[in-house]
Design a protein around this motif. Structure first.
Motif, PDB file in Angstrom:
ATOM      1  N   ILE A 369      32.369  10.713  -7.934  1.00  0.00           N
ATOM      2  CA  ILE A 369      32.211  11.524  -6.721  1.00  0.00           C
ATOM      3  C   ILE A 369      32.251  10.628  -5.486  1.00  0.00           C
ATOM      4  O   ILE A 369      32.898  10.939  -4.483  1.00  0.00           O
ATOM      5  CB  ILE A 369      30.886  12.318  -6.762  1.00  0.00           C
ATOM      6  CG1 ILE A 369      30.918  13.368  -7.877  1.00  0.00           C
ATOM      7  CG2 ILE A 369      30.619  12.999  -5.426  1.00  0.00           C
ATOM      8  CD1 ILE A 369      29.607  14.097  -8.080  1.00  0.00           C
ATOM      9  N   ALA A 370      31.545   9.493  -5.575  1.00  0.00           N
ATOM     10  CA  ALA A 370      31.443   8.604  -4.411  1.00  0.00           C
ATOM     11  C   ALA A 370      32.786   8.012  -4.019  1.00  0.00           C
ATOM     12  O   ALA A 370      33.097   7.882  -2.832  1.00  0.00           O
ATOM     13  CB  ALA A 370      30.435   7.491  -4.699  1.00  0.00           C
ATOM     14  N   LEU A 459      19.559   7.589  -6.359  1.00  0.00           N
ATOM     15  CA  LEU A 459      20.464   8.357  -5.501  1.00  0.00           C
ATOM     16  C   LEU A 459      21.099   7.471  -4.430  1.00  0.00           C
ATOM     17  O   LEU A 459      22.229   7.708  -3.997  1.00  0.00           O
ATOM     18  CB  LEU A 459      19.716   9.517  -4.849  1.00  0.00           C
ATOM     19  CG  LEU A 459      19.301  10.653  -5.791  1.00  0.00           C
ATOM     20  CD1 LEU A 459      18.343  11.603  -5.090  1.00  0.00           C
ATOM     21  CD2 LEU A 459      20.529  11.416  -6.274  1.00  0.00           C
ATOM     22  N   ALA A 460      20.352   6.443  -4.012  1.00  0.00           N
ATOM     23  CA  ALA A 460      20.857   5.553  -2.955  1.00  0.00           C
ATOM     24  C   ALA A 460      21.937   4.599  -3.451  1.00  0.00           C
ATOM     25  O   ALA A 460      22.584   3.926  -2.637  1.00  0.00           O
ATOM     26  CB  ALA A 460      19.698   4.768  -2.353  1.00  0.00           C
ATOM     27  N   GLU A 461      22.144   4.531  -4.781  1.00  0.00           N
ATOM     28  CA  GLU A 461      23.148   3.613  -5.325  1.00  0.00           C
ATOM     29  C   GLU A 461      24.556   3.924  -4.815  1.00  0.00           C
ATOM     30  O   GLU A 461      25.396   3.033  -4.725  1.00  0.00           O
ATOM     31  CB  GLU A 461      23.138   3.680  -6.861  1.00  0.00           C
ATOM     32  CG  GLU A 461      21.894   3.066  -7.496  1.00  0.00           C
ATOM     33  CD  GLU A 461      21.871   3.254  -9.007  1.00  0.00           C
ATOM     34  OE1 GLU A 461      22.781   3.959  -9.523  1.00  0.00           O
ATOM     35  OE2 GLU A 461      20.964   2.726  -9.669  1.00  0.00           O
ATOM     36  N   THR A 462      24.808   5.189  -4.499  1.00  0.00           N
ATOM     37  CA  THR A 462      26.149   5.575  -4.050  1.00  0.00           C
ATOM     38  C   THR A 462      26.272   5.597  -2.526  1.00  0.00           C
ATOM     39  O   THR A 462      27.335   5.958  -2.004  1.00  0.00           O
ATOM     40  CB  THR A 462      26.513   6.969  -4.604  1.00  0.00           C
ATOM     41  OG1 THR A 462      25.480   7.905  -4.217  1.00  0.00           O
ATOM     42  CG2 THR A 462      26.629   6.941  -6.119  1.00  0.00           C
ATOM     43  N   ASP A 463      25.225   5.216  -1.804  1.00  0.00           N
ATOM     44  CA  ASP A 463      25.271   5.275  -0.337  1.00  0.00           C
ATOM     45  C   ASP A 463      26.329   4.338   0.245  1.00  0.00           C
ATOM     46  O   ASP A 463      27.002   4.680   1.230  1.00  0.00           O
ATOM     47  CB  ASP A 463      23.897   4.936   0.244  1.00  0.00           C
ATOM     48  CG  ASP A 463      22.904   6.082   0.050  1.00  0.00           C
ATOM     49  OD1 ASP A 463      23.335   7.157  -0.407  1.00  0.00           O
ATOM     50  OD2 ASP A 463      21.704   5.902   0.352  1.00  0.00           O
ATOM     51  N   ALA A 464      26.471   3.147  -0.356  1.00  0.00           N
ATOM     52  CA  ALA A 464      27.458   2.188   0.159  1.00  0.00           C
ATOM     53  C   ALA A 464      28.879   2.733   0.009  1.00  0.00           C
ATOM     54  O   ALA A 464      29.700   2.630   0.928  1.00  0.00           O
ATOM     55  CB  ALA A 464      27.324   0.855  -0.576  1.00  0.00           C
ATOM     56  N   ALA A 465      29.163   3.343  -1.145  1.00  0.00           N
ATOM     57  CA  ALA A 465      30.487   3.929  -1.351  1.00  0.00           C
ATOM     58  C   ALA A 465      30.691   5.138  -0.441  1.00  0.00           C
ATOM     59  O   ALA A 465      31.783   5.362   0.085  1.00  0.00           O
ATOM     60  CB  ALA A 465      30.656   4.329  -2.814  1.00  0.00           C
ATOM     61  N   ARG A 466      29.632   5.934  -0.245  1.00  0.00           N
ATOM     62  CA  ARG A 466      29.733   7.101   0.636  1.00  0.00           C
ATOM     63  C   ARG A 466      30.105   6.691   2.052  1.00  0.00           C
ATOM     64  O   ARG A 466      30.889   7.365   2.728  1.00  0.00           O
ATOM     65  CB  ARG A 466      28.406   7.866   0.632  1.00  0.00           C
ATOM     66  CG  ARG A 466      28.381   9.062   1.572  1.00  0.00           C
ATOM     67  CD  ARG A 466      27.045   9.777   1.553  1.00  0.00           C
ATOM     68  NE  ARG A 466      25.975   8.953   2.070  1.00  0.00           N
ATOM     69  CZ  ARG A 466      24.717   9.371   2.216  1.00  0.00           C
ATOM     70  NH1 ARG A 466      24.388  10.608   1.849  1.00  0.00           N
ATOM     71  NH2 ARG A 466      23.793   8.576   2.708  1.00  0.00           N
ATOM     72  N   ALA A 467      29.543   5.570   2.510  1.00  0.00           N
ATOM     73  CA  ALA A 467      29.837   5.100   3.866  1.00  0.00           C
ATOM     74  C   ALA A 467      31.321   4.777   4.045  1.00  0.00           C
ATOM     75  O   ALA A 467      31.857   4.878   5.148  1.00  0.00           O
ATOM     76  CB  ALA A 467      28.985   3.869   4.171  1.00  0.00           C
ATOM     77  N   LYS A 468      31.996   4.414   2.941  1.00  0.00           N
ATOM     78  CA  LYS A 468      33.414   4.065   3.018  1.00  0.00           C
ATOM     79  C   LYS A 468      34.333   5.267   2.818  1.00  0.00           C
ATOM     80  O   LYS A 468      35.440   5.297   3.348  1.00  0.00           O
ATOM     81  CB  LYS A 468      33.744   3.006   1.964  1.00  0.00           C
ATOM     82  CG  LYS A 468      33.020   1.681   2.157  1.00  0.00           C
ATOM     83  CD  LYS A 468      33.396   0.713   1.053  1.00  0.00           C
ATOM     84  CE  LYS A 468      32.680  -0.621   1.207  1.00  0.00           C
ATOM     85  NZ  LYS A 468      33.031  -1.571   0.114  1.00  0.00           N
ATOM     86  N   THR A 469      33.873   6.246   2.043  1.00  0.00           N
ATOM     87  CA  THR A 469      34.782   7.331   1.656  1.00  0.00           C
ATOM     88  C   THR A 469      34.504   8.659   2.345  1.00  0.00           C
ATOM     89  O   THR A 469      35.378   9.530   2.364  1.00  0.00           O
ATOM     90  CB  THR A 469      34.708   7.551   0.134  1.00  0.00           C
ATOM     91  OG1 THR A 469      33.349   7.879  -0.232  1.00  0.00           O
ATOM     92  CG2 THR A 469      35.130   6.299  -0.618  1.00  0.00           C
ATOM     93  N   SER A 470      33.303   8.855   2.887  1.00  0.00           N
ATOM     94  CA  SER A 470      32.976  10.114   3.549  1.00  0.00           C
ATOM     95  C   SER A 470      33.007   9.934   5.064  1.00  0.00           C
ATOM     96  O   SER A 470      32.521   8.920   5.584  1.00  0.00           O
ATOM     97  CB  SER A 470      31.594  10.614   3.106  1.00  0.00           C
ATOM     98  OG  SER A 470      31.595  10.894   1.722  1.00  0.00           O
ATOM     99  N   LYS A 471      33.534  10.922   5.766  1.00  0.00           N
ATOM    100  CA  LYS A 471      33.712  10.818   7.211  1.00  0.00           C
ATOM    101  C   LYS A 471      32.615  11.540   7.992  1.00  0.00           C
ATOM    102  O   LYS A 471      32.305  11.178   9.116  1.00  0.00           O
ATOM    103  CB  LYS A 471      35.071  11.383   7.609  1.00  0.00           C
ATOM    104  CG  LYS A 471      36.245  10.661   6.967  1.00  0.00           C
ATOM    105  CD  LYS A 471      37.565  11.320   7.329  1.00  0.00           C
ATOM    106  CE  LYS A 471      38.742  10.624   6.645  1.00  0.00           C
ATOM    107  NZ  LYS A 471      40.032  11.287   6.979  1.00  0.00           N
ATOM    108  N   LYS A 472      32.042  12.576   7.424  1.00  0.00           N
ATOM    109  CA  LYS A 472      31.066  13.393   8.140  1.00  0.00           C
ATOM    110  C   LYS A 472      29.743  12.667   8.285  1.00  0.00           C
ATOM    111  O   LYS A 472      29.323  11.921   7.382  1.00  0.00           O
ATOM    112  CB  LYS A 472      30.869  14.720   7.406  1.00  0.00           C
ATOM    113  CG  LYS A 472      29.999  15.729   8.137  1.00  0.00           C
ATOM    114  CD  LYS A 472      30.002  17.077   7.430  1.00  0.00           C
ATOM    115  CE  LYS A 472      31.319  17.798   7.612  1.00  0.00           C
ATOM    116  NZ  LYS A 472      31.277  19.187   7.099  1.00  0.00           N
TER     117      LYS A 472
END
Length: 657
Positions: A369-370, A459-472
Motif C-alpha cells: 500500500i505504501a 503503523l509508523a513504519e510506513t510513514d517514510a514511504a507515505r511521505a514519498k508516495t502520497s501527495k495529500k
C-alpha cells in the motif's frame, strides 16, 4: 449383525428414559501443554484445522467399526439382495465375520495391533487416576516398543501412538521420537501420522531441531503438499524458536545458500542463522547476493502461482516474502528495487486478503500500500472490501485497514469501500477490543488512549514511504476520513447509544465518537440524556440506572467536562469538536430536577459536580440559575447527610454556581 449394520441401528435414549444425569468426572490434569491454534485467515468461513488435532476422541468401538467398514466394503455390496431373507442374511453375516477375521490375521502386525488396541482402550479413558494411567501407558508402550516405525502410518495405530505421546511422560515421548528418526518427512505427508509429527514437535523440544532438519531440502514441496503443509505451518508459527525457524526458511534461499549456510554448529553460527536472510546476506556481495534474491523470488513465485494448494495463507511463506521485500528496500538502486517490488506485487496481488491475518503478511500488504501506485491501492482496497468486518476483528489484519486510511489519497474511494462498511458493522464491532479500535480509528487515529505504543510504532513504519508516495496533507486526509465516518457513527449513537453505553467497551466507543466526530450531535446527545430520565435508583437490580454503572457514569462525566482528564498535566484536554456547554444545557433541560438531585445523593455526585462546574464557567447561561435553584440549603443539607462518594467535590461545585 455386522458392525456396520449394528452401528446403523444404534439410537440415543430419550431424555426422559435415560435416567438421572451422570455426575461430572473429575478429570486428571495431564502433563501435556495446551495446544496453541494457528492464526486463521480472514477469508476462511470455517475454523482452520490444525495439524495437531486428530480425531483422537473417537471411541474404540467406533474405531473398530470404521475399520470394519474399510475392510469389508466390497462384501457389503451384495448385502441388499439377501437382507429380505432373515436366514440368508444370518448366514451371510457369519461368512463375513469369518472372512473379516481371516483378512485381519493376514495383515502384518495383526496380533500386535490387537493387543495394542486392548491396552489403548483402557489407557485413553479420561477418568483414570494419574497412577493408573501411567501403568496402562507403560503397558501400551511395552507392546509397541520397537515397532512404532512399522505401524505408525496405519489410521488406527497412529492414534494409539498419539495416545502414548499425549498421556505418557517425557521418557516415552523421547523414545518414540528417537525410534521414528529418518521417517519424519514421510510421516508428515501421511493423512493419519501427520498429527503424531506435530505432537512430537510440540512436546519433544529436544528433538525438534532433528525433526525439522529432516524436512530440509523438501520444505517447498511439503508446503504444496495437502497433508504436510499444515505440519510445517504449525511448527513454524506455534512451536519453533528463532533458530528452528531458520532451519525451515533456509530452503527458500536456494541451493547455493544451502551450501554455505550453517544451521548447526557453534553458538556464533547459530546466532547468525537466527537473523535468517539478513544474516546470510552479510557475507555476500555482488552476483552472489543477486542469485540468492533471485532464488528466493523464484520460490515465492512458485508458491503464489499455486494458490489452490493452500500454502499462501501460512506464516512461513509470509515471513519469506517479508524478508525478500526488506532486502529489496535496502538496495542502493531505487529503480531496480521498485521493479522487483512491482513484480512481486503482480505475483501475489490476487491473494492479498489471505495474507493479512499474520504479522508478516500484514507488514507485506502495508508495504504494498505504501509503495503502490493509485491503481495498485485501488486493487488492494477491492481485494479487502468483502472481508472488512473480519479484518476489523483481527489484530494484524486491522493494521492493514488503518494503513490504508493513513496512506491512500483517494478518500472518496476509502470512504465508499472501507469506511462505510466499518460504520455499518458498528453494532457487532463494539463488543470486541479489536472492533472498538477499528471504530475509534475512524475519528481518533493513533490516540495513545486506545492504541499501545507498539501498535503506533508499527503503523509508523510506513510513514517514510507515505511521505514519498502520497501527495495529500496528512491532516487533510485524516479530517476527510473523519467526516466520512461521522454521520453514520453519530446516527448509530442516536439510535442505540443508550444501550451501547451500558457496555464497558461500548461506553469507550460512544465517548470517542461524541468527542471527536464531526457534525450535529443533538440527536446523539438527547439519546444519551434521555437514558438518565429513568427513575433513580432503579428498582430492578438486573437493570441498574446508567449512573449506577461506573463506566457509563464516567462517560457522562467526560462529556460534561468536554474532554479527557490528563494525568500528566492534571488538566482536562478539551475536545475541539464537542461543546460541553451545549451538553450541560441539554442535561438540565432533559434530565430535570428530581433525577439530578437523586443522583447527587447517590452514585452521580461526581457527574452533578462536573455539571455545576461547567455551568459556573458561563455566567450568562440560564441553566446555571436553574440548577442553583434546585440545590437550595435544604437540598444541600440532604446531600451532605447522604454523604455519597464525591460529596465534597459536589459541594465545592455547588458553591461555584
Amino acid at each position: 449383525m455386522s458392525p456396520a449394520v449394528q452401528k446403523a441401528h444404534k439410537k440415543r435414549q430419550a431424555a426422559t428414559q435415560a435416567g438421572p444425569t451422570a455426575k461430572k468426572l473429575h478429570l486428571e490434569k495431564t502433563s501435556e501443554t495446551k495446544a496453541k491454534k494457528r492464526s486463521r485467515p480472514i477469508t476462511s468461513s470455517l475454523p482452520e484445522d490444525s495439524a495437531d488435532t486428530s480425531d483422537d476422541d473417537e471411541t474404540p468401538e467406533e474405531l473398530l467399526e470404521e475399520e470394519a467398514e474399510h475392510e469389508d466394503a466390497d462384501v457389503q455390496m451384495g448385502d441388499d439382495q439377501t437382507v429380505k431373507n432373515p436366514n440368508a442374511a444370518k448366514e451371510s453375516h457369519k461368512e463375513q465375520r469369518v472372512l473379516l477375521a481371516q483378512r485381519k490375521a493376514a495383515k502384518p502386525h495383526s496380533a500386535l495391533l490387537t493387543d495394542a488396541k486392548r491396552a489403548w482402550t483402557i489407557a485413553r479413558q479420561k477418568n483414570l487416576s494419574k497412577k493408573e494411567r501411567t501403568q496402562h501407558i507403560q503397558e501400551l508402550m511395552d507392546i509397541i516398543r520397537g515397532k512404532v516405525k512399522d505401524i505408525v502410518c496405519k489410521h488406527d495405530a497412529s492414534r494409539i501412538v498419539q495416545t502414548v505421546v499425549k498421556y505418557g511422560g517425557q521418557k516415552e515421548r523421547n523414545e518414540i521420537a528417537e525410534e521414528l528418526k529418518g521417517k519424519y518427512r514421510e510421516l508428515a505427508q501421511s493423512k493419519y501420522s501427520k498429527f503424531l509429527v506435530t505432537k512430537l514437535i510440540r512436546l519433544c523440544p529436544t528433538y525438534r531441531p532433528t525433526i525439522l532438519r529432516e524436512f530440509q531440502g523438501h520444505v517447498l514441496k511439503m508446503l504444496l503438499h495437502r497433508e504436510a503443509s499444515g505440519v510445517l505451518s504449525d511448527a513454524f508459527e506455534l512451536y519453533a524458536n528463532a533458530y528452528e525457524r531458520s532451519i525451515l526458511l533456509r530452503d527458500f534461499y536456494g541451493k547455493e545458500a544451502s551450501l554455505f549456510t550453517v544451521t548447526a554448529g557453534s553458538e556464533e553460527e547459530k546466532e547468525r542463522s537466527k537473523r535468517r536472510l539478513k544474516g546470510l546476506m552479510e557475507g555476500l556481495e555482488g552476483e552472489r547476493r543477486k542469485r540468492v534474491l533471485n532464488a528466493l523470488k523464484d520460490n515465492l513465485v512458485t508458491i503464489y502461482n499455486n494458490p489452490d494448494k493452500g500454502a499462501v495463507v501460512h506464516t512461513i511463506v509470509h515471513r519469506a516474502l517479508w524478508e525478500y521485500l526488506s532486502a529489496v528496500a535496502e538496495m542502493e538502486d531505487e529503480a531496480e528495487a521498485e521493479k522487483l517490488r512491482r513484480e512481486m506485487f503482480e505475483t501475489c496481488q490476487d491473494v492479498l486478503a489471505e495474507m493479512v491475518h499474520t504479522r508478516d503478511g500484514s507488514r507485506v500488504v502495508r508495504e504494498f500500500i505504501a509503495w503502490g501506485t493509485a491503481k495498485d491501492r485501488k486493487h488492494i482496497v477491492k481485494a479487502l472490501k468483502p472481508h472488512i468486518e473480519r479484518i476489523c476483528k483481527d489484530d494484524e489484519a486491522q493494521l492493514v485497514l488503518f494503513s490504508a486510511l493513513d496512506i491512500i489519497d483517494d478518500t472518496k474511494l476509502t470512504a465508499k469501500s472501507l469506511v462505510s462498511d466499518v460504520v455499518s458493522a458498528a453494532p457487532t464491532l463494539y463488543t470486541s477490543s479489536q472492533g472498538r479500535r477499528s471504530l475509534i480509528y475512524l475519528v481518533a487515529p493513533r490516540t495513545r488512549r486506545h492504541f499501545t505504543p507498539a501498535q503506533i510504532a508499527t503503523l509508523a513504519e510506513t510513514d517514510a514511504a507515505r511521505a514519498k508516495t502520497s501527495k495529500k496533507d496528512d491532516e487533510l486526509r485524516t479530517s476527510e476520513i473523519r467526516k466520512a465516518a461521522s454521520e453514520g457513527l453519530l446516527s448509530w449513537v442516536a439510535d442505540s447509544g443508550a444501550e451501547v453505553s451500558r457496555d464497558p467497551g461500548g461506553s469507550l466507543v460512544v465517548c470517542e465518537i461524541m468527542l471527536d466526530a464531526d457534525g450535529d450531535k443533538t440527536s446523539a446527545s438527547e439519546t444519551l440524556l434521555k437514558a438518565l430520565c429513568a427513575p433513580y435508583p432503579s428498582s430492578d437490580p438486573a437493570a441498574p440506572h446508567p449512573i449506577s454503572l461506573a463506566h457509563t457514569s464516567r462517560l457522562y462525566k467526560t462529556l460534561l467536562q468536554g474532554g479527557h482528564f490528563s494525568h500528566a498535566t492534571k488538566t482536562v484536554e478539551r475536545a475541539p469538536r464537542f461543546s460541553a456547554l451545549d451538553f450541560a444545557q441539554r442535561f438540565v433541560q432533559i434530565v430535570g430536577r428530581d433525577n439530578t438531585v437523586a443522583m447527587a445523593q447517590g452514585d452521580g455526585a461526581f457527574v452533578v459536580a462536573v455539571l455545576c462546574e461547567q455551568l459556573a464557567e458561563h455566567e450568562v447561561v440560564e441553566e446555571r440559575k436553574t440548577v442553583k435553584g434546585w440545590f437550595d440549603s435544604k437540598t444541600r443539607k440532604a446531600v451532605e447527610a447522604a454523604a455519597p462518594k464525591g460529596v465534597n467535590v459536589l459541594l465545592e461545585g455547588l458553591k461555584k454556581l
